[in-house]
Design a protein around this motif. Structure first.
Motif, PDB file in Angstrom:
ATOM      1  N   PRO A  66     -41.597  -5.883 -62.194  1.00 52.86           N
ATOM      2  CA  PRO A  66     -42.602  -6.223 -61.306  1.00 52.86           C
ATOM      3  C   PRO A  66     -44.006  -5.591 -61.470  1.00 52.86           C
ATOM      4  CG  PRO A  66     -40.479  -5.081 -60.066  1.00 52.86           C
ATOM      5  CD  PRO A  66     -40.705  -5.839 -61.478  1.00 52.86           C
ATOM      6  N   GLU A  67     -44.982  -6.343 -61.822  1.00 53.54           N
ATOM      7  CA  GLU A  67     -46.228  -5.480 -62.134  1.00 53.54           C
ATOM      8  C   GLU A  67     -46.559  -4.576 -61.427  1.00 53.54           C
ATOM      9  OE1 GLU A  67     -51.519  -6.448 -62.854  1.00 53.54           O
ATOM     10  OE2 GLU A  67     -50.084  -7.997 -62.032  1.00 53.54           O
ATOM     11  N   LEU A  68     -46.615  -4.106 -60.428  1.00 55.36           N
ATOM     12  CA  LEU A  68     -46.460  -3.099 -60.043  1.00 55.36           C
ATOM     13  C   LEU A  68     -45.885  -2.375 -59.423  1.00 55.36           C
ATOM     14  CD1 LEU A  68     -49.879  -3.189 -57.678  1.00 55.36           C
ATOM     15  CD2 LEU A  68     -49.651  -2.381 -59.340  1.00 55.36           C
ATOM     16  N   LEU A  69     -44.982  -1.110 -58.901  1.00 59.82           N
ATOM     17  CA  LEU A  69     -43.881  -0.822 -58.332  1.00 59.82           C
ATOM     18  C   LEU A  69     -43.976   0.238 -57.228  1.00 59.82           C
ATOM     19  CD1 LEU A  69     -41.973   0.591 -61.947  1.00 59.82           C
ATOM     20  CD2 LEU A  69     -41.539  -1.463 -60.837  1.00 59.82           C
ATOM     21  N   ILE A  70     -43.034   0.119 -56.179  1.00 58.36           N
ATOM     22  CA  ILE A  70     -44.108   0.889 -54.921  1.00 58.36           C
ATOM     23  C   ILE A  70     -42.602   2.153 -55.457  1.00 58.36           C
ATOM     24  CG2 ILE A  70     -43.436   0.747 -52.826  1.00 58.36           C
ATOM     25  CD1 ILE A  70     -44.497  -1.942 -52.894  1.00 58.36           C
ATOM     26  N   ARG A  71     -43.661   3.116 -55.195  1.00 51.39           N
ATOM     27  CA  ARG A  71     -43.151   4.550 -54.362  1.00 51.39           C
ATOM     28  C   ARG A  71     -42.667   4.641 -53.277  1.00 51.39           C
ATOM     29  NH1 ARG A  71     -44.377  10.473 -54.851  1.00 51.39           N
ATOM     30  NH2 ARG A  71     -42.635  11.231 -55.088  1.00 51.39           N
ATOM     31  N   GLN A  72     -41.998   4.534 -52.384  1.00 48.75           N
ATOM     32  CA  GLN A  72     -41.981   4.600 -51.187  1.00 48.75           C
ATOM     33  C   GLN A  72     -41.627   5.925 -50.815  1.00 48.75           C
ATOM     34  OE1 GLN A  72     -41.850   1.844 -48.715  1.00 48.75           O
ATOM     35  NE2 GLN A  72     -41.756   3.709 -47.620  1.00 48.75           N
ATOM     36  N   HIS A  73     -41.676   6.896 -49.396  1.00 46.75           N
ATOM     37  CA  HIS A  73     -41.490   7.681 -49.629  1.00 46.75           C
ATOM     38  C   HIS A  73     -41.278   7.741 -47.589  1.00 46.75           C
ATOM     39  CE1 HIS A  73     -44.521   9.572 -51.562  1.00 46.75           C
ATOM     40  NE2 HIS A  73     -44.878   8.940 -51.531  1.00 46.75           N
ATOM     41  N   LEU A  90     -37.378   4.530 -67.812  1.00 47.41           N
ATOM     42  CA  LEU A  90     -37.736   3.555 -67.573  1.00 47.41           C
ATOM     43  C   LEU A  90     -37.963   2.759 -67.197  1.00 47.41           C
ATOM     44  CD1 LEU A  90     -36.929   5.270 -69.890  1.00 47.41           C
ATOM     45  CD2 LEU A  90     -38.056   3.794 -71.581  1.00 47.41           C
ATOM     46  N   ALA A  91     -38.713   1.539 -66.679  1.00 46.23           N
ATOM     47  CA  ALA A  91     -38.480   0.452 -65.337  1.00 46.23           C
ATOM     48  C   ALA A  91     -38.662  -0.935 -66.832  1.00 46.23           C
ATOM     49  CB  ALA A  91     -39.176   0.311 -64.760  1.00 46.23           C
ATOM     50  N   ASP A  92     -37.024  -1.322 -66.571  1.00 48.40           N
ATOM     51  CA  ASP A  92     -36.914  -2.544 -67.918  1.00 48.40           C
ATOM     52  C   ASP A  92     -37.315  -1.615 -69.075  1.00 48.40           C
ATOM     53  OD1 ASP A  92     -35.986  -3.929 -66.445  1.00 48.40           O
ATOM     54  OD2 ASP A  92     -37.590  -5.802 -65.526  1.00 48.40           O
ATOM     55  N   ARG A  97     -49.759   1.083 -63.150  1.00 45.19           N
ATOM     56  CA  ARG A  97     -48.237   0.579 -62.258  1.00 45.19           C
ATOM     57  C   ARG A  97     -47.453   1.061 -60.973  1.00 45.19           C
ATOM     58  NH1 ARG A  97     -44.605  -1.413 -66.241  1.00 45.19           N
ATOM     59  NH2 ARG A  97     -43.889  -2.054 -64.791  1.00 45.19           N
ATOM     60  N   TRP A  98     -47.835   1.705 -60.506  1.00 51.25           N
ATOM     61  CA  TRP A  98     -47.467   2.121 -59.433  1.00 51.25           C
ATOM     62  C   TRP A  98     -48.195   2.355 -58.103  1.00 51.25           C
ATOM     63  CZ3 TRP A  98     -43.184   3.664 -59.027  1.00 51.25           C
ATOM     64  CH2 TRP A  98     -41.197   3.979 -60.297  1.00 51.25           C
ATOM     65  N   VAL A  99     -47.253   1.837 -57.001  1.00 50.46           N
ATOM     66  CA  VAL A  99     -48.621   2.146 -55.542  1.00 50.46           C
ATOM     67  C   VAL A  99     -47.617   2.634 -54.927  1.00 50.46           C
ATOM     68  CG1 VAL A  99     -48.909   0.472 -53.389  1.00 50.46           C
ATOM     69  CG2 VAL A  99     -49.523  -0.358 -55.453  1.00 50.46           C
ATOM     70  N   SER A 100     -47.693   4.229 -54.153  1.00 52.79           N
ATOM     71  CA  SER A 100     -47.381   4.701 -53.377  1.00 52.79           C
ATOM     72  C   SER A 100     -47.705   4.405 -52.299  1.00 52.79           C
ATOM     73  CB  SER A 100     -48.397   6.123 -54.150  1.00 52.79           C
ATOM     74  OG  SER A 100     -47.178   7.125 -53.313  1.00 52.79           O
ATOM     75  N   VAL A 101     -46.690   4.967 -51.107  1.00 50.90           N
ATOM     76  CA  VAL A 101     -46.626   4.292 -50.179  1.00 50.90           C
ATOM     77  C   VAL A 101     -46.229   5.621 -48.809  1.00 50.90           C
ATOM     78  CG1 VAL A 101     -46.227   2.493 -48.264  1.00 50.90           C
ATOM     79  CG2 VAL A 101     -45.890   1.799 -49.976  1.00 50.90           C
ATOM     80  N   TYR A 102     -46.448   5.667 -48.149  1.00 50.24           N
ATOM     81  CA  TYR A 102     -46.268   6.732 -46.886  1.00 50.24           C
ATOM     82  C   TYR A 102     -46.021   5.917 -45.219  1.00 50.24           C
ATOM     83  CZ  TYR A 102     -48.017  10.033 -50.365  1.00 50.24           C
ATOM     84  OH  TYR A 102     -47.587  10.277 -51.706  1.00 50.24           O
ATOM     85  N   GLY A 103     -44.982   6.393 -44.927  1.00 50.56           N
ATOM     86  CA  GLY A 103     -44.724   5.945 -44.015  1.00 50.56           C
ATOM     87  C   GLY A 103     -43.576   4.838 -43.733  1.00 50.56           C
ATOM     88  N   GLN A 104     -43.704   4.253 -42.800  1.00 49.64           N
ATOM     89  CA  GLN A 104     -42.613   3.202 -42.556  1.00 49.64           C
ATOM     90  C   GLN A 104     -43.413   2.369 -40.508  1.00 49.64           C
ATOM     91  OE1 GLN A 104     -38.819   3.893 -42.980  1.00 49.64           O
ATOM     92  NE2 GLN A 104     -38.023   1.092 -42.796  1.00 49.64           N
ATOM     93  N   ALA A 105     -43.348   1.355 -41.248  1.00 54.48           N
ATOM     94  CA  ALA A 105     -44.138   0.505 -39.466  1.00 54.48           C
ATOM     95  C   ALA A 105     -43.145  -0.057 -38.967  1.00 54.48           C
ATOM     96  CB  ALA A 105     -43.968  -1.216 -40.282  1.00 54.48           C
ATOM     97  N   PRO A 106     -42.744   0.261 -37.819  1.00 52.95           N
ATOM     98  CA  PRO A 106     -41.239   0.175 -36.908  1.00 52.95           C
ATOM     99  C   PRO A 106     -40.765  -1.290 -36.647  1.00 52.95           C
ATOM    100  CG  PRO A 106     -44.166  -0.104 -34.830  1.00 52.95           C
ATOM    101  CD  PRO A 106     -44.136   0.298 -37.196  1.00 52.95           C
ATOM    102  N   ALA A 107     -39.497  -1.722 -36.623  1.00 56.45           N
ATOM    103  CA  ALA A 107     -39.117  -2.632 -36.741  1.00 56.45           C
ATOM    104  C   ALA A 107     -39.303  -2.821 -35.496  1.00 56.45           C
ATOM    105  CB  ALA A 107     -37.712  -2.158 -36.845  1.00 56.45           C
TER     106      ALA A 107
END
Length: 256
Positions: A77-84, A139-141, A241-251
């Motif tokens: 992936p071009e961008l990797l997501i760092r999920q909190h 490392l990623a790949d 290379r990274w996007v940092s994501v906080y929180g989570q949308a409700p299901a």
């Protein structure tokens, strides 16, 4: 005289077919040596290692020291997501990258040393107290995407099986899982995040020419029962290379 190929080549062929038909997708963990031995017979060391050497040489598989073999992603992936998340998984980097279709690996080196004044203040220990210092390149790949310097007080871990973060029965499982071995719940890490330009050494380690932006994270884990810091780290991530994501949308289920 038998004309059948050696067992390790037959195992390699069957694993190759399962990878190519999608049974093992990019980033998936492949069967261990013991699992292969149970299924095919023979020595788990010779058969599995021979089969995986073939697949690694072909570029289909990546070997992660101490953690097994994984299907290589052909399209990182071009961008990797760092999920909190509320609680860290046992292998936060490896699992998080694998979920995005890449194989996560890392290099590491651990040494004992005396805590600097800055590290001592972050860990709440006396200056020059003994700490375990571990340096990481993630490392990623096989492309470096993240660096980390981690410190843990030896007064806490020194007499335990987790004293070396990347050696022993709990190697490579992440801070939260390792601290649970000591009966410590670390909860969610406290992080201070800022953007800056990579230093020359960081840029060289991350393959950034010329030096570009990075996310610099000061992270500390605390014992939730006592409030005591149990690990602190400086993490440097490639800003491109990274996007940092906080929180989570409700299901939300389907509307009636």
């Amino acid at each position: 005289m038998s004309t059948e190929p050696p067992l390790y080549l037959r195992v390699a062929g069957e694993l190759r077919a399962r990878i190519e038909n999608g049974e093992f997708p990019p980033g998936a963990r492949l069967p261990s040596g013991a699992e292969i031995s149970r299924q095919y017979g023979g020595s788990s060391n010779s058969v599995a290692s021979g089969a995986y050497k073939v697949l690694v040489d072909e570029g289909l598989v990546i070997s992660r020291h101490g953690a097994g073999h994984y299907v290589r992603s052909q399209d990182t992936p071009e961008l990797l997501i760092r999920q909190h998340r509320r609680r860290s998984e046992d292998s936060p980097f490896g699992r998080g990258v694998a979920e995005q279709g890449a194989a996560g690996t890392w290099r590491h080196e651990s040494t004992t040393e005396k805590a600097s004044e800055q590290v001592a203040a972050r860990l709440g220990i006396p200056a020059s107290a003994a700490v375990m210092h571990t340096s990481y390149v993630y490392l990623a790949d096989e492309a470096p995407v993240q660096l980390a310097e981690s410190w843990e007080p030896l007064a806490l871990t020194g007499e335990s099986l987790i004293v070396l973060p990347e050696v022993g029965p709990y190697a490579g499982v992440g801070v939260a899982a390792r601290m649970r071995v000591l009966g410590i719940d670390v909860g969610e890490a406290v992080e201070r995040v800022r953007a800056r330009t990579a230093t020359r050494a960081e840029a060289q380690a991350l393959g950034m020419v010329p030096p570009g932006p990075v996310m610099a994270i000061e992270r500390t884990y605390y014992d939730q029962a006592s409030g005591r810091p149990v690990e602190t780290a400086d993490v440097v991530m490639r800003g491109d290379r990274w996007v940092s994501v906080y929180g989570q949308a409700p299901a939300v289920g389907p509307r009636p």
